[in-house]
Each structure stands twice: as structure tokens, then as C-alpha cells.
Design an enzyme around this catalytic site. Structure first.
Site, PDB file in Angstrom:
ATOM      1  N   SER A   1       0.840  -1.193   0.000  1.00 26.68           N
ATOM      2  CA  SER A   1       0.000   0.000   0.000  1.00 26.68           C
ATOM      3  C   SER A   1       0.875   1.242   0.000  1.00 26.68           C
ATOM      4  O   SER A   1       1.985   1.239   0.567  1.00 26.68           O
ATOM      5  CB  SER A   1      -0.888   0.011   1.252  1.00 26.68           C
TER       6      SER A   1
ATOM      7  N   TYR B   1      -1.457   0.457  10.357  1.00 16.11           N
ATOM      8  CA  TYR B   1      -1.455  -0.145   9.024  1.00 16.11           C
ATOM      9  C   TYR B   1      -0.177   0.226   8.260  1.00 16.11           C
ATOM     10  O   TYR B   1       0.473  -0.637   7.655  1.00 16.11           O
ATOM     11  CB  TYR B   1      -2.687   0.322   8.259  1.00 16.11           C
TER      12      TYR B   1
END
Length: 243
Positions: free
Chosen positions: A145, A158
Site C-alpha cells: 500500500s 497499518y
């Protein structure tokens, strides 16, 4: 039958979203899919099996929580006993966790997200590496990501997990550079998934690409012909060259 005829592919997070679409796309190209998802997602795995059979493909359904590290070890042993090799690993499963100030994160949630996003992927490498090396063209593909490269408030859990995973995969790729195994990552960007909806609840999902849109990119990157190694591929760039 397809570019992946008779190849053996493990796909994690296969019960929904990107993993579901990628498993179908690989099966359509001839790969046998070892579809992994949490045991509570067994019904969704069975739906995937139905879809794959409708395409003329085949799958082995594997309900497995990726924090069951001994289970990951058993997975490698079972693949060895049945096929003696693994051609493709798509490490797609991941958790978002809470969007929260760093100092407010719950320690149990921190441990759970790091366990799934980082440690489980290392355990997959540990369990499956020797099998990938038995393939004539082993391919390992991990989902990352853009959060790993940004310092956005409240995204600490995250982002930290993805940054750690990226460094781990980069090192693994370097270790495989002189072997037939190729190790790469995909950054999907904004895709219409449940995780995206959780992170951006006010976003119109109709403005986003779907998992089926990105699945052909995964297929391309796990073919024997794909020779890049240690590369992070961005869906937006791939799409621009394939439109």
C-alpha cells in the site's frame, strides 16, 4: 488452456475482494488454486470453488487463520506431499486495524495486525520457499500500500505493518535474485473493497476500480515470462499501459 496451465497457486485472503477475483483469474488461465481464508469464511470459499468450477478450473479450499503459524507449516508440508512444488504465491490477506493516534492503539490490535500483515507473510515465505524453488519459474507476489511511504496521522498501525512487510519482501527478493524465483509487490491503490470502505466510509465506491479490474495485472506478474524482481508495481501505471 491459458498462460498458467497446470501451475499450482496459493492465494491468501481468497474469500472476498482482491483475493477472490485473483483466484478466479488465475484459475481461468489454468492454475490450480489453493484458496486460503479464515475458517469463518468457509461458505465464501465454497462460493469461490463453485465459480472456479464454472470456469472449468479446480481449487483446493483451505480454511486457515494466518496467525496459526503451525498451520502454515502444515500447508507447506501438504503441498510438498501432493505436488512437490509451488509455482505461485499471492500473499494478499491483510488487516487495516484502527485508524487511531499511535498512543491510543490497543496493544492486542497492534499485535493482531502485525501478526497478519508481517509475521504471517514471513511464515509463508519460510514454509513455501523451498517449494517455490522446486518450480521452473516460482513467482511470489505480495500486496502492499502507498501508506507504507506516507506519514499520515492516525494511519500508524497499518502503515507501519506495510512498511515492515515491504522491507522484508525486498530482502527476500534480493535473496532470490540468482534463482528462478521472482518476488514482487503490487500496490493496488484505491480499489472497491471492504477494507477501502472501512477506511474511507464517505467515498463513493462507484468511482473506484473493482477487484476484477486489477486481477489481470496479478496474472501477468505471476507468469513464467515475467522477469522483474524486487519490483513494486502500481495498478494506475499498469492500467495506463494496458488501456
Amino acid at each position: 488452456m491459458g498462460r498458467l496451465k497446470d501451475r499450482i497457486a496459493v492465494v491468501t485472503g481468497a474469500s472476498r475482494g482482491i483475493g477472490y477475483a485473483v483466484a478466479k483469474a488465475l484459475a481461468k488461465e489454468g492454475a490450480h488454486i489453493i484458496a486460503i481464508a479464515r475458517p469463518r469464511s468457509k461458505a465464501a470459499l465454497e462460493e469461490l470453488d463453485d465459480d472456479i468450477r464454472a470456469l472449468g478450473g479446480s481449487a483446493t479450499l483451505t480454511p486457515l487463520d494466518l496467525t496459526d503459524y503451525v498451520g502454515i507449516d502444515r500447508l507447506g508440508a501438504a503441498i510438498y506431499e501432493r505436488w512437490g512444488r509451488l509455482d505461485i504465491l499471492v500473499a494478499n490477506a491483510g488487516l487495516l486495524g484502527s485508524l487511531s493516534p499511535m498512543g491510543h492503539l490497543d496493544p492486542k490490535e497492534w499485535d493482531r495486525v502485525m501478526a497478519v500483515n508481517v509475521t504471517a507473510n514471513w511464515r509463508l515465505i519460510r514454509s513455501l520457499e523451498s517449494l517455490l524453488r522446486q518450480s521452473d519459474a516460482g513467482r511470489a507476489l505480495f500486496v502492499t500500500s502507498g501508506a507504507a511511504h506516507k506519514a499520515v496521522p492516525y494511519w500508524g498501525l497499518y502503515a507501519t505493518s506495510k512498511a515492515a512487510m515491504e522491507k522484508m519482501v525486498e530482502i527476500y527478493a534480493a535473496e532470490c535474485a540468482k534463482t528462478p524465483v521472482r518476488v514482487n509487490m503490487i500496490n493496488p491503490g484505491p480499489i472497491r473493497t471492504g477494507m477501502r470502505a472501512k477506511a474511507f466510509p464517505g467515498e463513493d465506491p462507484e468511482t473506484l476500480a473493482t477487484p476484477a479490474d486489477i486481477a489481470p495485472m496479478f496474472v501477468e506478474m505471476v507468469t513464467p515470462e515475467y522477469q522483474k524482481n524486487g519490483h513494486i508495481a502500481h495498478f494506475r501505471d499498469w492500467k495506463n499501459t494496458h488501456d
